[in-house]
Design an enzyme around this catalytic site. Structure first.
Site, PDB file in Angstrom:
ATOM      1  CG  ASP A  64      -0.290   0.060   2.526  1.00  0.00           C
ATOM      2  OD1 ASP A  64       0.912  -0.253   2.588  1.00  0.00           O
ATOM      3  OD2 ASP A  64      -0.958   0.457   3.508  1.00  0.00           O
ATOM      4  CD  GLU A 131      -4.620  -0.992   0.991  1.00  0.00           C
ATOM      5  OE1 GLU A 131      -4.316  -1.948   1.707  1.00  0.00           O
ATOM      6  OE2 GLU A 131      -4.755   0.173   1.416  1.00  0.00           O
ATOM      7  CB  ILE A 145     -13.891   8.960  13.489  1.00  0.00           C
ATOM      8  CG1 ILE A 145     -14.864   9.804  12.684  1.00  0.00           C
ATOM      9  CG2 ILE A 145     -13.825   9.306  14.981  1.00  0.00           C
ATOM     10  CD1 ILE A 145     -15.044  11.210  13.088  1.00  0.00           C
ATOM     11  CD  GLU A 146      -9.911   2.453  14.258  1.00  0.00           C
ATOM     12  OE1 GLU A 146      -9.508   1.549  14.972  1.00  0.00           O
ATOM     13  OE2 GLU A 146      -9.381   2.743  13.156  1.00  0.00           O
TER      14      GLU A 146
HETATM   15  P1  0O2 Z   1      -2.516   4.588   6.155  1.00  0.00           P
HETATM   16  O1  0O2 Z   1      -2.295   5.674   7.129  1.00  0.00           O
HETATM   17  O2  0O2 Z   1      -3.952   4.401   5.826  1.00  0.00           O
HETATM   18  O3  0O2 Z   1      -1.639   4.705   4.978  1.00  0.00           O
HETATM   19  P2  0O2 Z   1      -2.040  -3.313   8.910  1.00  0.00           P
HETATM   20  O4  0O2 Z   1      -1.421  -1.970   8.614  1.00  0.00           O
HETATM   21  O5  0O2 Z   1      -1.112  -4.323   9.455  1.00  0.00           O
HETATM   22  O6  0O2 Z   1      -3.340  -3.181   9.671  1.00  0.00           O
HETATM   23  P3  0O2 Z   1      -1.992  -4.499   6.210  1.00  0.00           P
HETATM   24  O7  0O2 Z   1      -1.700  -5.930   6.422  1.00  0.00           O
HETATM   25  O8  0O2 Z   1      -0.928  -3.670   5.580  1.00  0.00           O
HETATM   26  O9  0O2 Z   1      -2.551  -3.857   7.541  1.00  0.00           O
HETATM   27  O10 0O2 Z   1      -3.212  -4.383   5.274  1.00  0.00           O
HETATM   28  P4  0O2 Z   1      -4.680  -3.945   5.578  1.00  0.00           P
HETATM   29  O11 0O2 Z   1      -5.228  -4.607   6.799  1.00  0.00           O
HETATM   30  O12 0O2 Z   1      -5.400  -4.177   4.330  1.00  0.00           O
HETATM   31  O13 0O2 Z   1      -4.539  -2.404   5.923  1.00  0.00           O
HETATM   32  C1  0O2 Z   1      -4.135  -1.490   5.004  1.00  0.00           C
HETATM   33  C2  0O2 Z   1      -4.861  -0.190   5.209  1.00  0.00           C
HETATM   34  O14 0O2 Z   1      -6.251  -0.414   5.499  1.00  0.00           O
HETATM   35  C3  0O2 Z   1      -4.379   0.628   6.393  1.00  0.00           C
HETATM   36  O15 0O2 Z   1      -3.264   1.365   6.039  1.00  0.00           O
HETATM   37  C4  0O2 Z   1      -5.578   1.505   6.683  1.00  0.00           C
HETATM   38  O16 0O2 Z   1      -5.675   2.546   5.726  1.00  0.00           O
HETATM   39  C5  0O2 Z   1      -6.714   0.548   6.435  1.00  0.00           C
HETATM   40  N1  0O2 Z   1      -7.052  -0.138   7.694  1.00  0.00           N
HETATM   41  C6  0O2 Z   1      -6.809  -1.402   8.002  1.00  0.00           C
HETATM   42  N2  0O2 Z   1      -7.274  -1.698   9.236  1.00  0.00           N
HETATM   43  C7  0O2 Z   1      -7.839  -0.568   9.722  1.00  0.00           C
HETATM   44  C8  0O2 Z   1      -8.508  -0.232  10.949  1.00  0.00           C
HETATM   45  O17 0O2 Z   1      -8.686  -1.046  11.855  1.00  0.00           O
HETATM   46  N3  0O2 Z   1      -8.962   1.052  11.062  1.00  0.00           N
HETATM   47  C9  0O2 Z   1      -8.794   1.982  10.080  1.00  0.00           C
HETATM   48  N4  0O2 Z   1      -9.272   3.207  10.294  1.00  0.00           N
HETATM   49  N5  0O2 Z   1      -8.156   1.691   8.915  1.00  0.00           N
HETATM   50  C10 0O2 Z   1      -7.691   0.445   8.732  1.00  0.00           C
HETATM   51  P5  0O2 Z   1      -2.215   1.869   7.138  1.00  0.00           P
HETATM   52  O18 0O2 Z   1      -0.929   1.205   6.879  1.00  0.00           O
HETATM   53  O19 0O2 Z   1      -2.797   1.751   8.498  1.00  0.00           O
HETATM   54  O20 0O2 Z   1      -1.934   3.330   6.870  1.00  0.00           O
END
Ligand code: 0O2
Length: 257
Positions: A64, A131, A145-146
């Site tokens: 991502d 992504e 918000i979360e």
């Molecule tokens: P940002 O700030 O959005 O760039 P992980 O980071 O370990 O949870 P993984 O395995 O990289 O997750 O993939 P996943 O679960 O698909 O998560 C990728 C992105 O989905 C996250 O990016 C968030 O944007 C969103 N996401 C996933 N889980 C949650 C959650 O519980 N709450 C919220 N609000 N968003 C979520 P990043 O890396 O967090 O960063």
């Protein structure tokens, strides 16, 4: 980061254009809004450390670095958007994470696709992983918000806040269900409002063009008739008036040839 920035710009442009195309063709667009971002270097490094990804594997293992977010009005639209993406020749789906059927323990709901997308750079083509997050307006409200709380609490959101967020996530699920139950009525209303706006714009454009060829008294009569029809708020009458005006404009065009 340059190729990722290019990919995000291209994808946002292409998807926004697709929304526009649906509307121009009088079709309901399953996509409501599109946005994109490239992860900041500091959050790439933070994530790489957290997930124990070696520096040299970041590009292959971190899926991502570039992210596109597509917001839909209704839950049903999410699958339609995913299908639109699967059908495209410029994107290849690598994997899917379905947090709609299996919400995360936090309550997070969204549908994620990891795609391969190629950009042309000065060094030649470069295939990137992107992504794509697809979710409803309501899911996005909750996730935004979360996510903002994570800056303050990191992993340690206090239990009472976590519980509230969890019940808010349930409420969001109910809200999406309620909205889905009146989806077709809402779509009909939105379509007819788009149709009305397009008809009115075409009628006014036609009247404006008539000023170049017809005499003023005739145009004022047409304008008065338009105001009368418009005030009726009856789509059938508006469509009929549009057709008649087209015929009148065609007549003038023929006269002036
Ligand atoms: P940002 O700030 O959005 O760039 P992980 O980071 O370990 O949870 P993984 O395995 O990289 O997750 O993939 P996943 O679960 O698909 O998560 C990728 C992105 O989905 C996250 O990016 C968030 O944007 C969103 N996401 C996933 N889980 C949650 C959650 O519980 N709450 C919220 N609000 N968003 C979520 P990043 O890396 O967090 O960063």
């Amino acid at each position: 980061m340059n190729p990722y920035e290019l990919a995000v710009k291209e994808l946002v442009l292409k998807l926004e254009h697709l929304i526009e195309e649906h509307r121009l063709n009088g079709m309901y667009s399953p996509m409501e809004q599109v946005s994109g971002r490239v992860k900041s270097i500091s959050s790439i490094l933070e994530k790489a450390q957290r997930k124990k990804i070696p520096f040299e594997n970041i590009e292959t293992e971190m899926e991502d670095i570039a992210g596109i977010r597509i917001i839909c009005q209704f839950v049903e639209d999410i699958e339609r958007v995913a299908q639109l993406i699967r059908n495209r020749s410029d994107m290849t789906v690598k994997s899917v994470k379905d947090y709609l059927t299996n919400a995360k323990p936090s309550g997070y709901r969204s549908y994620h696709l990891i795609i391969y997308y190629t950009v042309e750079t000065v060094h030649g083509p470069k295939r990137l992983q992107i992504e794509i997050q697809i979710r409803t307006l309501a899911m996005n409200f909750w996730a935004t918000i979360e996510h903002s709380l994570q800056y303050k609490y990191r992993e340690n959101i206090p239990e009472y806040v976590r519980n509230r967020l969890s019940s808010a996530a349930d409420a969001i699920g109910m809200l999406d269900k309620e909205m889905s139950s009146v989806r077709s009525e809402i779509i009909d209303a939105q379509n007819s409002s788009h149709l009305q706006a397009t008809l009115v714009a075409e009628i006014l454009n036609n009247i404006q063009n008539l000023y170049k060829v017809a005499n003023k008294r005739d145009i004022i009569k047409i304008q008065d008739e338009f105001y009368r029809v418009y005030a009726q708020e009856d789509m059938e009458q508006l469509i009929q008036f549009h057709k008649e005006l087209d015929a009148i404009a065609e007549g003038y065009r023929a006269q002036n040839l």
